[in-house]
Design a protein around this motif. Structure first.
Motif, PDB file in Angstrom:
ATOM      1  N   PRO A  55       0.824  -1.206   0.000  1.00  0.00           N
ATOM      2  CA  PRO A  55       0.000   0.000   0.000  1.00  0.00           C
ATOM      3  C   PRO A  55       0.863   1.262   0.000  1.00  0.00           C
ATOM      4  O   PRO A  55       2.103   1.197   0.003  1.00  0.00           O
ATOM      5  N   ARG A  56       0.193   2.372   0.032  1.00  0.00           N
ATOM      6  CA  ARG A  56       0.855   3.655   0.227  1.00  0.00           C
ATOM      7  C   ARG A  56       1.573   3.639   1.580  1.00  0.00           C
ATOM      8  O   ARG A  56       1.003   3.198   2.585  1.00  0.00           O
ATOM      9  N   LEU A  57       2.819   4.130   1.590  1.00  0.00           N
ATOM     10  CA  LEU A  57       3.563   4.295   2.842  1.00  0.00           C
ATOM     11  C   LEU A  57       3.680   5.789   3.116  1.00  0.00           C
ATOM     12  O   LEU A  57       4.080   6.550   2.235  1.00  0.00           O
ATOM     13  N   VAL A  58       3.325   6.202   4.313  1.00  0.00           N
ATOM     14  CA  VAL A  58       3.372   7.622   4.663  1.00  0.00           C
ATOM     15  C   VAL A  58       4.207   7.800   5.929  1.00  0.00           C
ATOM     16  O   VAL A  58       3.907   7.197   6.963  1.00  0.00           O
ATOM     17  N   ASP A  59       5.242   8.625   5.841  1.00  0.00           N
ATOM     18  CA  ASP A  59       6.038   8.931   7.025  1.00  0.00           C
ATOM     19  C   ASP A  59       5.309   9.928   7.918  1.00  0.00           C
ATOM     20  O   ASP A  59       4.909  11.002   7.456  1.00  0.00           O
ATOM     21  N   VAL A  60       5.152   9.572   9.168  1.00  0.00           N
ATOM     22  CA  VAL A  60       4.595  10.525  10.130  1.00  0.00           C
ATOM     23  C   VAL A  60       5.722  11.396  10.687  1.00  0.00           C
ATOM     24  O   VAL A  60       5.629  12.617  10.703  1.00  0.00           O
ATOM     25  N   ALA A  61       6.783  10.766  11.134  1.00  0.00           N
ATOM     26  CA  ALA A  61       7.971  11.467  11.633  1.00  0.00           C
ATOM     27  C   ALA A  61       8.992  10.408  11.954  1.00  0.00           C
ATOM     28  O   ALA A  61       8.629   9.323  12.416  1.00  0.00           O
ATOM     29  N   HIS A  62      10.258  10.712  11.707  1.00  0.00           N
ATOM     30  CA  HIS A  62      11.309   9.809  12.161  1.00  0.00           C
ATOM     31  C   HIS A  62      12.292  10.537  13.059  1.00  0.00           C
ATOM     32  O   HIS A  62      13.343  10.003  13.391  1.00  0.00           O
ATOM     33  N   ASP A  63      11.924  11.742  13.451  1.00  0.00           N
ATOM     34  CA  ASP A  63      12.749  12.498  14.391  1.00  0.00           C
ATOM     35  C   ASP A  63      11.964  12.790  15.663  1.00  0.00           C
ATOM     36  O   ASP A  63      12.157  13.840  16.278  1.00  0.00           O
ATOM     37  N   LEU A  64      11.098  11.866  16.041  1.00  0.00           N
ATOM     38  CA  LEU A  64      10.459  12.003  17.353  1.00  0.00           C
ATOM     39  C   LEU A  64      11.571  12.064  18.405  1.00  0.00           C
ATOM     40  O   LEU A  64      12.640  11.481  18.210  1.00  0.00           O
ATOM     41  N   PRO A  65      11.335  12.801  19.508  1.00  0.00           N
ATOM     42  CA  PRO A  65      12.415  12.916  20.515  1.00  0.00           C
ATOM     43  C   PRO A  65      12.936  11.533  20.912  1.00  0.00           C
ATOM     44  O   PRO A  65      12.171  10.646  21.259  1.00  0.00           O
ATOM     45  N   ARG A  66      14.245  11.386  20.833  1.00  0.00           N
ATOM     46  CA  ARG A  66      14.858  10.058  20.951  1.00  0.00           C
ATOM     47  C   ARG A  66      14.518   9.383  22.274  1.00  0.00           C
ATOM     48  O   ARG A  66      14.777   9.925  23.341  1.00  0.00           O
ATOM     49  N   GLN A  67      13.945   8.176  22.156  1.00  0.00           N
ATOM     50  CA  GLN A  67      13.715   7.304  23.302  1.00  0.00           C
ATOM     51  C   GLN A  67      12.846   7.981  24.354  1.00  0.00           C
ATOM     52  O   GLN A  67      12.901   7.643  25.531  1.00  0.00           O
ATOM     53  N   ASP A  68      12.024   8.914  23.909  1.00  0.00           N
ATOM     54  CA  ASP A  68      11.128   9.646  24.805  1.00  0.00           C
ATOM     55  C   ASP A  68       9.702   9.177  24.495  1.00  0.00           C
ATOM     56  O   ASP A  68       9.010   9.707  23.629  1.00  0.00           O
ATOM     57  N   VAL A  69       9.283   8.144  25.207  1.00  0.00           N
ATOM     58  CA  VAL A  69       8.015   7.475  24.914  1.00  0.00           C
ATOM     59  C   VAL A  69       6.838   8.435  25.100  1.00  0.00           C
ATOM     60  O   VAL A  69       5.893   8.438  24.312  1.00  0.00           O
ATOM     61  N   ARG A  70       6.894   9.280  26.126  1.00  0.00           N
ATOM     62  CA  ARG A  70       5.763  10.163  26.386  1.00  0.00           C
ATOM     63  C   ARG A  70       5.600  11.210  25.298  1.00  0.00           C
ATOM     64  O   ARG A  70       4.489  11.483  24.842  1.00  0.00           O
ATOM     65  N   ALA A  71       6.716  11.812  24.865  1.00  0.00           N
ATOM     66  CA  ALA A  71       6.633  12.813  23.790  1.00  0.00           C
ATOM     67  C   ALA A  71       6.106  12.174  22.505  1.00  0.00           C
ATOM     68  O   ALA A  71       5.258  12.749  21.810  1.00  0.00           O
ATOM     69  N   ALA A  72       6.584  10.979  22.199  1.00  0.00           N
ATOM     70  CA  ALA A  72       6.115  10.296  20.989  1.00  0.00           C
ATOM     71  C   ALA A  72       4.618  10.023  21.095  1.00  0.00           C
ATOM     72  O   ALA A  72       3.862  10.230  20.137  1.00  0.00           O
ATOM     73  N   ALA A  73       4.188   9.561  22.262  1.00  0.00           N
ATOM     74  CA  ALA A  73       2.764   9.263  22.456  1.00  0.00           C
ATOM     75  C   ALA A  73       1.916  10.522  22.265  1.00  0.00           C
ATOM     76  O   ALA A  73       0.819  10.469  21.696  1.00  0.00           O
ATOM     77  N   PHE A  74       2.426  11.656  22.730  1.00  0.00           N
ATOM     78  CA  PHE A  74       1.700  12.915  22.536  1.00  0.00           C
ATOM     79  C   PHE A  74       1.560  13.243  21.061  1.00  0.00           C
ATOM     80  O   PHE A  74       0.468  13.521  20.566  1.00  0.00           O
ATOM     81  N   TRP A  75       2.657  13.217  20.322  1.00  0.00           N
ATOM     82  CA  TRP A  75       2.605  13.595  18.904  1.00  0.00           C
ATOM     83  C   TRP A  75       1.728  12.647  18.103  1.00  0.00           C
ATOM     84  O   TRP A  75       0.985  13.066  17.212  1.00  0.00           O
ATOM     85  N   LEU A  76       1.820  11.366  18.405  1.00  0.00           N
ATOM     86  CA  LEU A  76       1.000  10.404  17.663  1.00  0.00           C
ATOM     87  C   LEU A  76      -0.477  10.631  17.943  1.00  0.00           C
ATOM     88  O   LEU A  76      -1.311  10.533  17.048  1.00  0.00           O
ATOM     89  N   ARG A  77      -0.808  10.961  19.182  1.00  0.00           N
ATOM     90  CA  ARG A  77      -2.207  11.237  19.514  1.00  0.00           C
ATOM     91  C   ARG A  77      -2.708  12.454  18.756  1.00  0.00           C
ATOM     92  O   ARG A  77      -3.887  12.551  18.397  1.00  0.00           O
ATOM     93  N   GLU A  78      -1.825  13.415  18.486  1.00  0.00           N
ATOM     94  CA  GLU A  78      -2.237  14.627  17.774  1.00  0.00           C
ATOM     95  C   GLU A  78      -2.336  14.414  16.269  1.00  0.00           C
ATOM     96  O   GLU A  78      -3.176  15.015  15.605  1.00  0.00           O
ATOM     97  N   VAL A  79      -1.455  13.599  15.723  1.00  0.00           N
ATOM     98  CA  VAL A  79      -1.338  13.511  14.259  1.00  0.00           C
ATOM     99  C   VAL A  79      -2.143  12.348  13.665  1.00  0.00           C
ATOM    100  O   VAL A  79      -2.826  12.513  12.656  1.00  0.00           O
ATOM    101  N   LEU A  80      -2.069  11.179  14.272  1.00  0.00           N
ATOM    102  CA  LEU A  80      -2.682  10.003  13.629  1.00  0.00           C
ATOM    103  C   LEU A  80      -4.181  10.139  13.405  1.00  0.00           C
ATOM    104  O   LEU A  80      -4.703   9.639  12.392  1.00  0.00           O
TER     105      LEU A  80
END
Lengths: 256, 256, 256
Positions: free
Chosen positions: A29-54
């Motif tokens: 299927p189509r592959l779409v990059d959301v981000a690959h520079d999420l703050p490194r190894q920062d699970v909470r920050a990643a969870a925040f951004w994914l909740r906003e974008v996905l």
């Protein structure tokens, strides 16, 4: 559609794409990059951004690899959330986005049977990408048919800190800082209602409240509501984190 | 095809993609990232890069969000330029690229009726991405059919500074510096004709003129013509901006 | 499928994509970015990453532009490696990946007839992207039909330095450092067999040997095997390059 998010920088995400494309061939299927520079190894920050974008995406399989525990016994998960599925490590990173994507329905969580992956250090390539391909191939509605997936009741939860909103004041903290330097707090934007055009106190010093950045003078501090609906500390054409002296985790106390 | 360009860094561009993909469903076209690290809130630099890059594309809708005035009363525009359409803020950022894409025909400019967007701070997601999707769906040749678009005669223009080319000298300035450190000026490459293999004076000091970087010694300064046709101050395997002591806006005087 | 890799940063890769899309029109294939932030003008590092990443892809045309010699008389090459083709400069960058992609068959190398490109400074756009489009259009199995390609026997080779593995010690060097700060050496991972859970000497100081990062204490040094199969010097949630005091090219001597 498969979306990809990680803290890998480059070029590791390409290996994940290669694995998916090799597995699915002409049906990829189509592959779409959301981000690959999420703050490194920062699970909470990643969870925040994914909740906003996905939640802006149509139904998709979302591959998420922010995984400081790679190679330990932390589980690999697939989470079904409405028409969406999320694939990633069991460290909480998938949970806040899944709850929004489920739009009121229950999320279903499955553990992936991991059978001697090619590496202990890159499960994005060796575990999660093949799983995302398999989930896409089966379809989000047929996860129970995948023999490598077993429903589980227990998984790592993740919640953002709750703000305290009182009479004339609100206390919370900075969750993340975006690339512009906007410091995004956990305070609901509604606390600024009635203050636009005026000001509030931020950690003891006055700051103007504006609908958007350019309504403050160039280089001046302001408080606004960001696109996620939370209070944001900003500077018009500058960095709010520096001007307010805050970083992720900093306490923010608003008074009015 | 829809291309996307912004100064957003990450992960905001993914929200724009999600909006487009959700709106257009199975009819969603190829999405191509032009750049999301355009110099932040630098409308002129963005306009330069778009003018250099977009003309290499086949007919497309180009979504451009470098928008320091987001949330103010600056208009949202759609610009038709030949077989292409550009969507973005009315701050001049679209204009130089549109003039090249029009290939001699007139550009047509439309203002977008913006009706209470979900945020005041992220019109890329809430105004421009939905507009780009609507323009793609209608087709570049049918913009007059879109009821949200109204033709306008007035819009913010943007022109790059004109160099002065005289007899034995030329004066201009640095427009942008690329990631390699090449300082790209507004001086036409033709001023170097007849000097290849020799040298010119740059701001009072001699510098060799070469066809390409590796024709200078490793680490040595050179003057060349970049891929955009302008004079470029460079260093072979080094940074021209540092070696020549220039940044965007710096005056550059060539003598020969 | 065409993959793209370069050290261009942004926005130059978009011009290459535009050229390919304009040439191939409705027949344009999927374009996949491998990386555009390969270490600048570092042919050996790029060759390493491509060798690690490209073999995960299904058959494809791989456009690779790390090209410090652009505009000199270095040749432009197409390399056939099994079902894959690689397109890029004759500086060795394509060779290690091609040898892996060939999976035991011979690689075939062709020189591209370059006829007065539009620039001397951006052959990615003016030479390599059009060539990749032409190779994709013809098909990897029909390179001999392309009149612009001539088989050659001589080309620039590139080999990574060989480690020395002895009895109780192994000597090599750091090839690259990834974005996490993991220092990836040329030492084969097998030298750590039998030491997991114990330790080895790294340049004279003890360091624990672990299967993955999170098996060391947070912030602690460790030696592990990366996803490429080589010995890696790392820190759990930190930077191995800083903790071990190494950078690309640094000597690494392991003792046990």
């Amino acid at each position: 559609m498969i979306t990809l998010a990680s803290d890998f920088g480059s070029p590791y995400p390409a290996a994940m794409k290669g694995v998916i494309l090799a597995r699915l061939g002409d049906d990829a299927p189509r592959l779409v990059d959301v981000a690959h520079d999420l703050p490194r190894q920062d699970v909470r920050a990643a969870a925040f951004w994914l909740r906003e974008v996905l939640p802006w995406f149509p139904p998709a399989v979302h591959l998420v690899v922010v995984d400081p525990g790679v190679g330990t016994d932390r589980a690999a998960l697939v989470v079904r959330a409405g028409d969406h599925a999320l694939v990633g490590p069991d460290n909480g990173v998938l949970v806040p986005a899944a709850r929004v994507l489920a739009r009121g329905s229950e999320v279903e969580v499955f553990e992936v049977a991991v059978d001697d992956p090619a590496s202990h250090t890159f499960h994005g390539r060796d575990v999660f990408a093949p799983t995302a391909a398999a989930v896409h191939e089966a379809g989000v509605g047929r996860l129970h048919d995948l023999t490598d997936l077993a429903p589980v009741e227990e998984y790592v939860d993740l919640a953002f800190p709750e703000p305290t909103v009182g009479d004339g004041e609100a206390s919370g903290e900075v969750l993340v800082v975006d690339g512009f330097g906007n410091a995004i707090t956990n305070l609901p934007g509604s606390v600024l209602d009635g203050h636009y055009g005026g000001s509030v106190e931020v950690n003891g010093a006055d700051a103007p409240v504006r609908r958007s950045y350019a309504m403050a003078d160039r280089g001046a501090r302001l408080v606004t509501v960001g696109s996620h609906g939370n209070v944001e500390l900003a500077v018009n054409r500058g960095r709010g984190d520096e001007a307010f002296g805050v970083e992720p985790g900093s306490a923010v106390r608003l008074g009015w």
